[in-house]
Design a protein around this motif. Structure first.
Motif, PDB file in Angstrom:
ATOM      1  N   LEU A  11       0.830  -1.211   0.000  1.00  0.00           N
ATOM      2  CA  LEU A  11       0.000   0.000   0.000  1.00  0.00           C
ATOM      3  C   LEU A  11       0.863   1.259   0.000  1.00  0.00           C
ATOM      4  CD1 LEU A  11      -2.866  -0.986   2.447  1.00  0.00           C
ATOM      5  CD2 LEU A  11      -3.070  -0.549   0.009  1.00  0.00           C
ATOM      6  N   GLU A  12       1.940   1.234   0.773  1.00  0.00           N
ATOM      7  CA  GLU A  12       2.840   2.390   0.787  1.00  0.00           C
ATOM      8  C   GLU A  12       3.433   2.635  -0.588  1.00  0.00           C
ATOM      9  OE1 GLU A  12       5.957   2.010   3.680  1.00  0.00           O
ATOM     10  OE2 GLU A  12       4.844   3.158   5.154  1.00  0.00           O
ATOM     11  N   ASN A  13       3.851   1.574  -1.262  1.00  0.00           N
ATOM     12  CA  ASN A  13       4.425   1.714  -2.603  1.00  0.00           C
ATOM     13  C   ASN A  13       3.398   2.270  -3.580  1.00  0.00           C
ATOM     14  OD1 ASN A  13       6.904   0.745  -1.787  1.00  0.00           O
ATOM     15  ND2 ASN A  13       6.451  -1.377  -2.339  1.00  0.00           N
ATOM     16  N   ARG A  14       2.163   1.784  -3.501  1.00  0.00           N
ATOM     17  CA  ARG A  14       1.116   2.275  -4.395  1.00  0.00           C
ATOM     18  C   ARG A  14       0.819   3.746  -4.127  1.00  0.00           C
ATOM     19  NH1 ARG A  14      -3.684  -1.693  -3.685  1.00  0.00           N
ATOM     20  NH2 ARG A  14      -4.731  -0.051  -4.827  1.00  0.00           N
ATOM     21  N   LEU A  15       0.775   4.109  -2.842  1.00  0.00           N
ATOM     22  CA  LEU A  15       0.522   5.510  -2.491  1.00  0.00           C
ATOM     23  C   LEU A  15       1.640   6.406  -2.999  1.00  0.00           C
ATOM     24  CD1 LEU A  15      -0.930   5.403   1.101  1.00  0.00           C
ATOM     25  CD2 LEU A  15      -2.008   6.340  -0.913  1.00  0.00           C
ATOM     26  N   SER A  16       2.866   5.977  -2.829  1.00  0.00           N
ATOM     27  CA  SER A  16       4.000   6.774  -3.297  1.00  0.00           C
ATOM     28  C   SER A  16       3.944   6.950  -4.809  1.00  0.00           C
ATOM     29  CB  SER A  16       5.312   6.110  -2.902  1.00  0.00           C
ATOM     30  OG  SER A  16       5.452   6.088  -1.514  1.00  0.00           O
ATOM     31  N   ALA A  17       3.621   5.870  -5.527  1.00  0.00           N
ATOM     32  CA  ALA A  17       3.536   5.960  -6.985  1.00  0.00           C
ATOM     33  C   ALA A  17       2.412   6.905  -7.397  1.00  0.00           C
ATOM     34  CB  ALA A  17       3.313   4.570  -7.578  1.00  0.00           C
ATOM     35  N   ALA A  18       1.269   6.821  -6.703  1.00  0.00           N
ATOM     36  CA  ALA A  18       0.152   7.710  -7.033  1.00  0.00           C
ATOM     37  C   ALA A  18       0.509   9.163  -6.765  1.00  0.00           C
ATOM     38  CB  ALA A  18      -1.087   7.307  -6.240  1.00  0.00           C
ATOM     39  N   MET A  19       1.188   9.413  -5.647  1.00  0.00           N
ATOM     40  CA  MET A  19       1.576  10.787  -5.332  1.00  0.00           C
ATOM     41  C   MET A  19       2.582  11.308  -6.349  1.00  0.00           C
ATOM     42  SD  MET A  19       1.622  10.659  -1.172  1.00  0.00           S
ATOM     43  CE  MET A  19       2.287  12.285  -0.984  1.00  0.00           C
ATOM     44  N   ASP A  20       3.483  10.454  -6.817  1.00  0.00           N
ATOM     45  CA  ASP A  20       4.441  10.868  -7.848  1.00  0.00           C
ATOM     46  C   ASP A  20       3.719  11.216  -9.143  1.00  0.00           C
ATOM     47  OD1 ASP A  20       6.560  10.538  -6.135  1.00  0.00           O
ATOM     48  OD2 ASP A  20       7.062   8.506  -6.862  1.00  0.00           O
ATOM     49  N   ARG A  21       2.729  10.407  -9.518  1.00  0.00           N
ATOM     50  CA  ARG A  21       1.971  10.703 -10.741  1.00  0.00           C
ATOM     51  C   ARG A  21       1.230  12.025 -10.615  1.00  0.00           C
ATOM     52  NH1 ARG A  21       0.521   5.202 -10.267  1.00  0.00           N
ATOM     53  NH2 ARG A  21      -1.547   5.828  -9.557  1.00  0.00           N
ATOM     54  N   ILE A  22       0.651  12.266  -9.456  1.00  0.00           N
ATOM     55  CA  ILE A  22      -0.078  13.519  -9.251  1.00  0.00           C
ATOM     56  C   ILE A  22       0.876  14.701  -9.306  1.00  0.00           C
ATOM     57  CG2 ILE A  22      -1.373  14.854  -7.536  1.00  0.00           C
ATOM     58  CD1 ILE A  22      -2.674  12.189  -6.682  1.00  0.00           C
TER      59      ILE A  22
END
Length: 187
Positions: free
Chosen positions: A7-18
Protein backbone atom coordinates in the motif's frame (compact mmCIF):
# COMPACT_ATOMS: atom_id res chain seq x y z
CA UNK A 1 3.25 -6.37 6.91
CA UNK A 2 3.68 -6.99 3.17
CA UNK A 3 0.20 -5.56 2.56
CA UNK A 4 1.22 -2.34 4.26
CA UNK A 5 4.45 -2.13 2.29
CA UNK A 6 2.50 -2.74 -0.93
CA UNK A 7 0.00 0.00 0.00
CA UNK A 8 2.84 2.39 0.79
CA UNK A 9 4.42 1.71 -2.60
CA UNK A 10 1.12 2.28 -4.40
CA UNK A 11 0.52 5.51 -2.49
CA UNK A 12 4.00 6.77 -3.30
CA UNK A 13 3.54 5.96 -6.98
CA UNK A 14 0.15 7.71 -7.03
CA UNK A 15 1.58 10.79 -5.33
CA UNK A 16 4.44 10.87 -7.85
CA UNK A 17 1.97 10.70 -10.74
CA UNK A 18 -0.08 13.52 -9.25
CA UNK A 19 3.02 15.66 -8.69
CA UNK A 20 4.17 15.00 -12.26
CA UNK A 21 0.72 15.97 -13.57
CA UNK A 22 0.77 19.20 -11.56
CA UNK A 23 4.24 20.04 -12.85
CA UNK A 24 3.13 19.45 -16.44
CA UNK A 25 0.12 21.68 -15.93
CA UNK A 26 2.33 24.39 -14.50
CA UNK A 27 4.74 24.15 -17.45
CA UNK A 28 2.01 24.08 -20.13
CA UNK A 29 1.37 27.43 -21.85
CA UNK A 30 -1.84 29.18 -20.93
CA UNK A 31 -4.65 28.37 -23.30
CA UNK A 32 -6.20 31.20 -25.24
CA UNK A 33 -9.74 29.88 -24.88
CA UNK A 34 -11.68 30.50 -21.69
CA UNK A 35 -13.24 27.00 -21.82
CA UNK A 36 -9.85 25.31 -21.85
CA UNK A 37 -8.70 27.48 -18.96
CA UNK A 38 -11.80 26.51 -16.99
CA UNK A 39 -11.23 22.83 -17.78
CA UNK A 40 -7.63 23.10 -16.62
CA UNK A 41 -8.57 24.82 -13.38
CA UNK A 42 -11.17 22.11 -12.70
CA UNK A 43 -8.57 19.45 -13.45
CA UNK A 44 -6.05 21.17 -11.19
CA UNK A 45 -8.61 21.36 -8.40
CA UNK A 46 -9.43 17.67 -8.86
CA UNK A 47 -5.73 16.78 -8.83
CA UNK A 48 -5.14 18.84 -5.71
CA UNK A 49 -8.07 17.15 -3.99
CA UNK A 50 -6.75 13.74 -5.03
CA UNK A 51 -3.28 14.67 -3.76
CA UNK A 52 -4.71 15.74 -0.41
CA UNK A 53 -6.69 12.50 -0.14
CA UNK A 54 -3.54 10.52 -0.89
CA UNK A 55 -1.58 12.45 1.72
CA UNK A 56 -4.29 11.78 4.30
CA UNK A 57 -4.36 8.09 3.41
CA UNK A 58 -0.56 7.97 3.55
CA UNK A 59 -0.52 9.59 7.01
CA UNK A 60 -3.11 7.10 8.24
CA UNK A 61 -1.11 4.21 6.84
CA UNK A 62 2.08 5.48 8.42
CA UNK A 63 0.35 5.69 11.79
CA UNK A 64 -1.00 2.18 11.30
CA UNK A 65 2.46 0.90 10.35
CA UNK A 66 3.93 2.45 13.49
CA UNK A 67 1.21 0.91 15.64
CA UNK A 68 1.65 -2.51 14.04
CA UNK A 69 5.43 -2.28 14.37
CA UNK A 70 5.12 -1.39 18.04
CA UNK A 71 2.69 -4.26 18.59
CA UNK A 72 5.00 -6.68 16.80
CA UNK A 73 7.98 -5.51 18.85
CA UNK A 74 5.93 -5.88 22.03
CA UNK A 75 5.01 -9.44 21.08
CA UNK A 76 8.61 -10.21 20.15
CA UNK A 77 9.92 -8.88 23.45
CA UNK A 78 7.35 -10.95 25.37
CA UNK A 79 5.39 -8.09 26.92
CA UNK A 80 2.61 -9.31 29.15
CA UNK A 81 -0.68 -7.61 29.82
CA UNK A 82 0.59 -6.52 33.24
CA UNK A 83 3.53 -4.66 31.73
CA UNK A 84 1.28 -2.98 29.17
CA UNK A 85 -1.11 -1.94 31.94
CA UNK A 86 1.81 -0.54 33.96
CA UNK A 87 3.01 1.47 30.98
CA UNK A 88 -0.54 2.69 30.33
CA UNK A 89 -0.90 3.67 33.99
CA UNK A 90 2.40 5.56 33.85
CA UNK A 91 1.24 7.39 30.75
CA UNK A 92 -2.04 8.29 32.48
CA UNK A 93 -0.10 9.71 35.43
CA UNK A 94 2.09 11.69 33.05
CA UNK A 95 -0.98 13.05 31.26
CA UNK A 96 -2.54 14.06 34.59
CA UNK A 97 0.69 15.79 35.62
CA UNK A 98 0.73 17.69 32.33
CA UNK A 99 -2.91 18.69 32.80
CA UNK A 100 -2.19 19.89 36.35
CA UNK A 101 0.80 21.90 35.16
CA UNK A 102 -1.30 23.43 32.36
CA UNK A 103 -4.03 24.37 34.84
CA UNK A 104 -1.47 26.02 37.13
CA UNK A 105 -0.01 27.89 34.19
CA UNK A 106 -3.45 29.10 33.07
CA UNK A 107 -4.17 30.30 36.61
CA UNK A 108 -0.83 32.14 36.68
CA UNK A 109 -1.65 33.83 33.35
CA UNK A 110 -5.08 34.83 34.66
CA UNK A 111 -3.43 36.36 37.75
CA UNK A 112 -0.97 38.21 35.52
CA UNK A 113 -3.83 39.56 33.44
CA UNK A 114 -5.69 40.80 36.55
CA UNK A 115 -2.56 42.56 37.83
CA UNK A 116 -1.98 44.12 34.43
CA UNK A 117 -5.55 45.49 34.37
CA UNK A 118 -5.07 46.93 37.88
CA UNK A 119 -1.79 48.56 36.86
CA UNK A 120 -3.39 50.12 33.78
CA UNK A 121 -6.26 51.46 35.89
CA UNK A 122 -3.79 52.94 38.41
CA UNK A 123 -1.76 54.54 35.64
CA UNK A 124 -4.90 56.08 34.17
CA UNK A 125 -5.83 57.55 37.57
CA UNK A 126 -2.29 58.82 38.04
CA UNK A 127 -2.42 60.61 34.67
CA UNK A 128 -5.73 62.29 35.52
CA UNK A 129 -4.41 63.37 38.96
CA UNK A 130 -1.25 64.72 37.37
CA UNK A 131 -3.35 66.83 35.04
CA UNK A 132 -5.38 68.09 37.99
CA UNK A 133 -2.17 68.95 39.90
CA UNK A 134 -0.80 70.82 36.89
CA UNK A 135 -4.03 72.78 36.59
CA UNK A 136 -3.95 73.61 40.32
CA UNK A 137 -0.31 74.72 40.02
CA UNK A 138 -1.17 76.86 37.01
CA UNK A 139 -4.02 78.46 38.97
CA UNK A 140 -1.70 78.96 41.98
CA UNK A 141 -4.07 76.94 44.18
CA UNK A 142 -2.87 74.58 46.90
CA UNK A 143 -5.31 71.70 47.34
CA UNK A 144 -4.12 69.32 50.10
CA UNK A 145 -6.78 66.72 49.24
CA UNK A 146 -5.64 66.68 45.62
CA UNK A 147 -2.04 66.16 46.76
CA UNK A 148 -3.05 63.35 49.16
CA UNK A 149 -5.17 61.74 46.45
CA UNK A 150 -2.28 61.95 44.00
CA UNK A 151 0.13 60.36 46.49
CA UNK A 152 -2.36 57.55 47.19
CA UNK A 153 -2.78 56.85 43.47
CA UNK A 154 1.01 56.82 43.04
CA UNK A 155 1.34 54.37 45.92
CA UNK A 156 -1.39 52.15 44.41
CA UNK A 157 0.41 52.22 41.07
CA UNK A 158 3.70 51.20 42.70
CA UNK A 159 1.98 48.33 44.51
CA UNK A 160 0.24 47.25 41.29
CA UNK A 161 3.58 47.30 39.45
CA UNK A 162 5.17 45.16 42.16
CA UNK A 163 2.26 42.69 42.05
CA UNK A 164 2.57 42.56 38.26
CA UNK A 165 6.26 41.70 38.55
CA UNK A 166 5.44 38.94 41.04
CA UNK A 167 2.75 37.59 38.72
CA UNK A 168 5.20 37.64 35.79
CA UNK A 169 7.70 35.68 37.86
CA UNK A 170 4.94 33.24 38.82
CA UNK A 171 4.04 32.70 35.16
CA UNK A 172 7.68 32.09 34.30
CA UNK A 173 8.05 29.60 37.16
CA UNK A 174 4.82 27.78 36.26
CA UNK A 175 5.91 27.58 32.62
CA UNK A 176 9.42 26.33 33.36
CA UNK A 177 8.55 23.95 36.22
CA UNK A 178 7.35 21.06 33.98
CA UNK A 179 10.52 21.36 31.89
CA UNK A 180 12.70 21.35 35.00
CA UNK A 181 10.85 18.30 36.38
CA UNK A 182 11.28 16.49 33.06
CA UNK A 183 14.97 17.40 32.95
CA UNK A 184 15.64 16.16 36.50
CA UNK A 185 13.69 12.94 35.90
CA UNK A 186 15.71 12.31 32.73
CA UNK A 187 18.99 12.78 34.61
Amino acid sequence: MTDIADLENRLSAAMDRIATGLNQLGDAPAAASGDQSGDQSEEIAALKAALEEERTANAQLEARVKALTAAAEARASGDTDGEVAAVTGAHQQEIEAIRDAAAEERAAWAGLNQRLVRLRRSNKLMRSNTLALRQAAADMVVDPELINNSLQVELDAAIAAQELERAEADVIIKTLMPMVKTGTEGA
